[in-house]
Design a protein around this motif. Structure first.
Motif, PDB file in Angstrom:
ATOM      1  N   GLU A  20      -8.229  -1.091  -2.446  1.00 39.09           N
ATOM      2  CA  GLU A  20      -9.208  -1.849  -1.671  1.00 39.09           C
ATOM      3  C   GLU A  20      -8.598  -2.306  -0.339  1.00 39.09           C
ATOM      4  N   PHE A  21      -7.337  -2.773  -0.425  1.00 39.56           N
ATOM      5  CA  PHE A  21      -6.608  -3.222   0.770  1.00 39.56           C
ATOM      6  C   PHE A  21      -6.430  -2.071   1.771  1.00 39.56           C
ATOM      7  N   VAL A  22      -6.046  -0.904   1.279  1.00 40.12           N
ATOM      8  CA  VAL A  22      -5.832   0.252   2.160  1.00 40.12           C
ATOM      9  C   VAL A  22      -7.149   0.654   2.826  1.00 40.12           C
ATOM     10  N   ALA A  23      -8.213   0.723   2.031  1.00 36.12           N
ATOM     11  CA  ALA A  23      -9.507   1.146   2.581  1.00 36.12           C
ATOM     12  C   ALA A  23      -9.981   0.182   3.665  1.00 36.12           C
ATOM     13  N   LYS A  24      -9.801  -1.106   3.408  1.00 35.44           N
ATOM     14  CA  LYS A  24     -10.243  -2.121   4.365  1.00 35.44           C
ATOM     15  C   LYS A  24      -9.563  -1.928   5.717  1.00 35.44           C
ATOM     16  N   TRP A  25      -8.223  -1.736   5.685  1.00 33.85           N
ATOM     17  CA  TRP A  25      -7.486  -1.668   6.958  1.00 33.85           C
ATOM     18  C   TRP A  25      -7.559  -0.297   7.614  1.00 33.85           C
ATOM     19  N   ALA A  26      -7.825   0.730   6.815  1.00 32.84           N
ATOM     20  CA  ALA A  26      -8.056   2.048   7.428  1.00 32.84           C
ATOM     21  C   ALA A  26      -9.314   1.948   8.286  1.00 32.84           C
ATOM     22  N   GLU A  27     -10.276   1.266   7.757  1.00 33.19           N
ATOM     23  CA  GLU A  27     -11.546   1.060   8.452  1.00 33.19           C
ATOM     24  C   GLU A  27     -11.331   0.224   9.733  1.00 33.19           C
ATOM     25  N   ILE A  28     -10.649  -0.910   9.591  1.00 34.55           N
ATOM     26  CA  ILE A  28     -10.459  -1.795  10.751  1.00 34.55           C
ATOM     27  C   ILE A  28      -9.633  -1.118  11.846  1.00 34.55           C
ATOM     28  N   THR A  29      -8.494  -0.530  11.472  1.00 29.63           N
ATOM     29  CA  THR A  29      -7.605   0.027  12.504  1.00 29.63           C
ATOM     30  C   THR A  29      -8.113   1.363  13.047  1.00 29.63           C
ATOM     31  N   LEU A 105      -5.979 -11.551  14.896  1.00 32.42           N
ATOM     32  CA  LEU A 105      -5.231 -10.315  14.654  1.00 32.42           C
ATOM     33  C   LEU A 105      -6.140  -9.165  14.246  1.00 32.42           C
ATOM     34  N   THR A 106      -7.153  -9.475  13.440  1.00 34.17           N
ATOM     35  CA  THR A 106      -8.086  -8.426  13.034  1.00 34.17           C
ATOM     36  C   THR A 106      -8.737  -7.819  14.278  1.00 34.17           C
ATOM     37  N   GLU A 107      -9.098  -8.665  15.228  1.00 33.78           N
ATOM     38  CA  GLU A 107      -9.715  -8.146  16.463  1.00 33.78           C
ATOM     39  C   GLU A 107      -8.728  -7.302  17.263  1.00 33.78           C
ATOM     40  N   ARG A 108      -7.464  -7.785  17.374  1.00 36.27           N
ATOM     41  CA  ARG A 108      -6.481  -6.977  18.126  1.00 36.27           C
ATOM     42  C   ARG A 108      -6.228  -5.634  17.462  1.00 36.27           C
ATOM     43  N   MET A 109      -6.280  -5.625  16.144  1.00 35.06           N
ATOM     44  CA  MET A 109      -5.970  -4.384  15.417  1.00 35.06           C
ATOM     45  C   MET A 109      -7.168  -3.445  15.325  1.00 35.06           C
ATOM     46  N   ARG A 110      -8.340  -3.955  15.618  1.00 36.37           N
ATOM     47  CA  ARG A 110      -9.544  -3.132  15.439  1.00 36.37           C
ATOM     48  C   ARG A 110      -9.495  -1.895  16.346  1.00 36.37           C
ATOM     49  N   ASP A 164       1.179  -0.803 -11.431  1.00 32.03           N
ATOM     50  CA  ASP A 164       0.818  -1.532 -12.648  1.00 32.03           C
ATOM     51  C   ASP A 164       0.586  -3.030 -12.430  1.00 32.03           C
ATOM     52  N   LEU A 165       0.635  -3.491 -11.190  1.00 33.34           N
ATOM     53  CA  LEU A 165       0.412  -4.916 -10.952  1.00 33.34           C
ATOM     54  C   LEU A 165      -1.068  -5.225 -11.154  1.00 33.34           C
ATOM     55  N   ARG A 166      -1.346  -6.264 -11.943  1.00 32.25           N
ATOM     56  CA  ARG A 166      -2.732  -6.526 -12.346  1.00 32.25           C
ATOM     57  C   ARG A 166      -3.477  -7.469 -11.398  1.00 32.25           C
ATOM     58  N   GLU A 167      -2.788  -8.520 -10.983  1.00 33.82           N
ATOM     59  CA  GLU A 167      -3.489  -9.581 -10.252  1.00 33.82           C
ATOM     60  C   GLU A 167      -3.675  -9.211  -8.780  1.00 33.82           C
ATOM     61  N   PRO A 168      -4.785  -9.670  -8.176  1.00 33.32           N
ATOM     62  CA  PRO A 168      -4.999  -9.362  -6.758  1.00 33.32           C
ATOM     63  C   PRO A 168      -3.876  -9.911  -5.859  1.00 33.32           C
ATOM     64  N   GLY A 169      -3.265 -11.030  -6.260  1.00 26.75           N
ATOM     65  CA  GLY A 169      -2.237 -11.645  -5.414  1.00 26.75           C
ATOM     66  C   GLY A 169      -0.822 -11.204  -5.758  1.00 26.75           C
ATOM     67  N   SER A 170      -0.693 -10.168  -6.570  1.00 29.95           N
ATOM     68  CA  SER A 170       0.632  -9.818  -7.072  1.00 29.95           C
ATOM     69  C   SER A 170       1.431  -8.913  -6.130  1.00 29.95           C
ATOM     70  N   PHE A 171       0.864  -8.594  -4.970  1.00 28.94           N
ATOM     71  CA  PHE A 171       1.647  -7.872  -3.961  1.00 28.94           C
ATOM     72  C   PHE A 171       1.323  -8.467  -2.590  1.00 28.94           C
ATOM     73  N   VAL A 172       2.280  -8.391  -1.692  1.00 21.63           N
ATOM     74  CA  VAL A 172       2.073  -8.888  -0.333  1.00 21.63           C
ATOM     75  C   VAL A 172       1.348  -7.816   0.471  1.00 21.63           C
ATOM     76  N   ARG A 173       0.307  -8.236   1.169  1.00 20.38           N
ATOM     77  CA  ARG A 173      -0.473  -7.320   2.007  1.00 20.38           C
ATOM     78  C   ARG A 173       0.100  -7.375   3.421  1.00 20.38           C
ATOM     79  N   ALA A 174       0.740  -6.290   3.833  1.00 18.37           N
ATOM     80  CA  ALA A 174       1.432  -6.309   5.122  1.00 18.37           C
ATOM     81  C   ALA A 174       0.868  -5.216   6.032  1.00 18.37           C
ATOM     82  N   VAL A 175       0.378  -5.620   7.185  1.00 19.16           N
ATOM     83  CA  VAL A 175      -0.232  -4.650   8.100  1.00 19.16           C
ATOM     84  C   VAL A 175       0.525  -4.659   9.418  1.00 19.16           C
TER      85      VAL A 175
END
Ligand code: GTP
Ligand code: SPV
Ligand code: MN
Length: 610
Positions: A20-29, A105-110, A164-175
């Motif tokens: 979900e994270f990858v798809a979101k930022w592929a779209e934005i960037t 940042l989202t705007e700069r990266m768009r 195998d990480l289950r929770e949404p917050g279990s990895f850092v989202r770094a763009v």
């Protein structure tokens, strides 16, 4: 635009939160392609980077990269910590509100990665299986291939670390989005760069650079800034800009571990990779664990434990040579796969060079300076300019360091015997002073600093304070930070000893370094470990215990008596002056624990009575 789902399926990246994270930022960037990176892709990515001219070949299967002229170091002014609570604002952390920072940042990266590939880099900032692994997973998205190659060297990279990480917050989202480097207004009032860690959302958004800590988001942004926040939030650990080394006494078979916080470019890489001086080498063996980051926690045995979350070294090239740091030279030898950045390069011989690599620059023709300009084209006025950028670096893996400890990947970490702080101080600070009290140790860390390098930075003799060498990385306020330190180390029933070291004292007459430094620094550490175990007594002073002259092992070392005398005594008048600066410095921090103020007053009183 590529079909993201199809790419992730093919790569076996199944974690729905990551997808979900990858798809979101592929779209934005607006990236044109998406590609998932595993460590095994190194050779292919290197080939592609060479073909694209992003990297140039260095003899022996090594590589050279040049960054944009105005993109050669971390930018502390453009780096912010964002959270949703203003109480996280510190004096030095450039706190910002989370929502507006993420929106900016989202705007700069768009659309800013249009036409580029977005590399998806799943990584782990810890040995696998460590007690802090829950804080170590992340996924960096970057539109710069050399960043992927650096990440493969600096962290553990692969899909299996996050699947195998289950929770949404279990990895850092770094763009990371590079941006149009020649048009970002670097250093002007209209500077477009912004490097944000949105700490309470475990999200890192960096825009406008492809260099070092600005772009390798596992390192400083996650390994220090985010981890510092997580450590406090969980009340479980400390994340520090620390080296980590081991010293084995071959005579007794005992191994000791030391962590050390020195501000950036103050000698962590050099000390951590050092060897014992020749005269002591038969007895002592120094082992490398890490040169820039350590995470610390309290083990079940009541000791402080530590590991280095990194997998590689991003070290300062300047002055690295066979005498100052033979381990580093060995770690970047032909066959090491090292990447050099912003050093001088000779395209004909495919060799690299930097100031201090050899006494004199190489003679043969064809050399280019770090900007790519032929040395031969220099005008007489330009003749003395450095060939390499002062912050030029080498990137290699820990496994390439010849004295890397056998257990550097052991997930249980190593027990810590000593915590040392050290800055660059031309006077006042002796070679080493041991501190036996926890609050005084933390107080010493909070008043750590390095000499102002430019006259404009500060008054003469006044330090640029860098609390715990974490000034640019503290994710919450300094007062709470000190309290968290007291809390974590205070929980240990068998606490490490603290000390302050200084390799940089100079003779005011002719400016020479009073202490030879580098490998000889091991002598000061040996004294500290002996002091901790009660083998030597030292000399008490108001600012800690100094080695008695006879206690410091000087076998095989030639040092002038006057230098030694200055290194092993304290200048009470200069110290009293410093105490006034410290008082102002500490007064900036609301909520600084009373224990720290007590420590300050104790030291001040002892100096007044001295
Ligand atoms: P970052 O990677 O920026 O965090 O830096 P660092 O703390 O790892 O610094 P590093 O070890 O790369 O040293 C920075 C500079 O200080 C280099 O140019 C070294 O040559 C110099 N240096 C390191 N140790 C000593 C020493 O004992 N004596 C002297 N005189 N110089 C030293
Ligand atoms: C530092 O600047 O302290 C470094 C290099 O260790 S960087 O990764 O660029 O932050
Ligand atoms: Mn550093």
């Amino acid at each position: 635009m590529a079909d993201v789902d199809q790419v992730l399926d093919q790569a076996g990246l199944t974690n729905p939160h990551v997808r979900e994270f990858v798809a979101k930022w592929a779209e934005i960037t607006g990236a044109e392609r998406v590609e998932v990176v595993n460590a095994e892709d190194d050779a292919r990515l290197l080939r592609e980077s060479l073909d694209a001219g992003e990297l140039l070949p260095v003899s022996g299967g090594r590589y050279y990269s040049r960054s944009y002229l105005k993109d050669t170091a971390r930018s502390e002014e453009r780096t912010v910590v964002a959270t949703s609570k203003e109480s996280d604002r510190g004096v030095y952390n450039n706190w910002r509100p989370a929502d507006e920072t993420a929106a900016t940042l989202t705007e700069r990266m768009r659309g800013a990665s249009a036409g580029k590939t977005m590399y998806v880099i799943p990584y782990l900032m810890s040995p696998q299986g460590s007690p802090l692994e829950a804080y170590a997973a992340g996924v960096e998205l970057t539109d710069c291939r050399p960043v992927a190659l650096h990440m493969i060297r600096m962290s553990r990279v692969g899909v299996h670390y996050i699947n195998d990480l289950r929770e949404p917050g279990s990895f850092v989202r770094a763009v990371h989005v590079t941006g149009d480097l020649p048009n970002l207004g670097q250093g002007t009032p209209d500077d477009q760069r912004l490097f944000a860690t949105v700490a309470d959302e475990r999200t890192i958004l960096h825009y406008g650079s492809s260099y070092g800590g600005n772009a390798l988001l596992g390192k400083i942004a996650h390994g220090l800034r985010q981890a510092c926040y997580d450590g406090k939030d969980s009340e479980a650990f400390l994340a520090e800009q620390f080296l980590l080394l081991g010293i084995t006494d071959k005579e007794t078979g005992k191994t000791y571990h030391v962590v050390g916080g020195f501000p950036s470019a103050s000698g962590k890489t050099n000390l951590s990779m050092t060897l014992a001086p020749d005269a002591l080498g038969d007895r002592y063996h120094v082992e490398f664990y890490g040169d820039d980051i350590a995470w610390l926690w309290v083990g079940d045995d009541g000791r402080i434990w530590a590991f280095n979350p990194e997998f590689g070294v991003f070290g300062v090239a300047k002055d690295t040579n066979e005498a100052s740091n033979p381990g580093a030279i060995e770690s970047i030898r032909p066959g090491s796969g090292a990447i050099f950045t912003n050093v001088a390069y000779n395209p004909e011989t495919q060799e690299v060079w930097w100031e201090g690599r050899t006494k004199n620059p190489p003679q043969d023709a064809g050399w280019l300076d770090w900007t790519g300009r032929p040395i031969a084209d220099r005008t007489p006025e330009e003749k003395d300019e450095p060939w390499a950028h002062p912050n030029s670096r080498f990137t290699t893996t820990i496994a390439q360091v010849p004295n890397a400890a056998d257990d550097f990947e052991d997930p249980k970490g190593v027990p810590v015997d000593a915590i040392i702080f050290g800055g660059r101080t031309r006077d006042r600070e002796p070679l080493i002073r041991a501190i036996t009290d926890l609050a005084e140790g933390v107080y010493d860390g909070m008043t750590l600093g390095a000499e102002a390098t430019f006259a404009a930075d500060g008054l003469d003799g006044q330090l640029r304070y860098d609390p715990m060498s974490m000034r640019p990385f503290m994710a919450y306020s300094e007062g709470e930070y000190a309290a968290h330190w007291l809390h974590i180390i205070g929980k240990a029933t068998d606490q490490p000893i603290f000390a302050h070291v200084n390799w940089f004292q100079r003779d005011p007459e002719d400016g020479h370094f009073r202490w030879p430094g580098y490998r000889e620094n091991v002598r000061a550490l040996l004294w500290l470990l002996q002091f901790r175990s009660g083998e030597v007594k030292g000399v008490e002073t108001p600012v800690g215990v100094l080695p008695a002259r006879s206690e410091l092992n000087l076998d095989g070392l030639e040092i002038a008596e006057a230098d030694l005398e200055a290194l092993l005594t304290i200048d009470v008048d200069r110290w009293r002056e410093e105490m006034a600066f410290r008082e102002e410095h500490l007064a900036q921090f609301p909520g600084l624990p009373e224990e720290i103020w007590d420590a300050h007053r104790r030291v001040a009183k002892a100096l007044d009575e001295a």
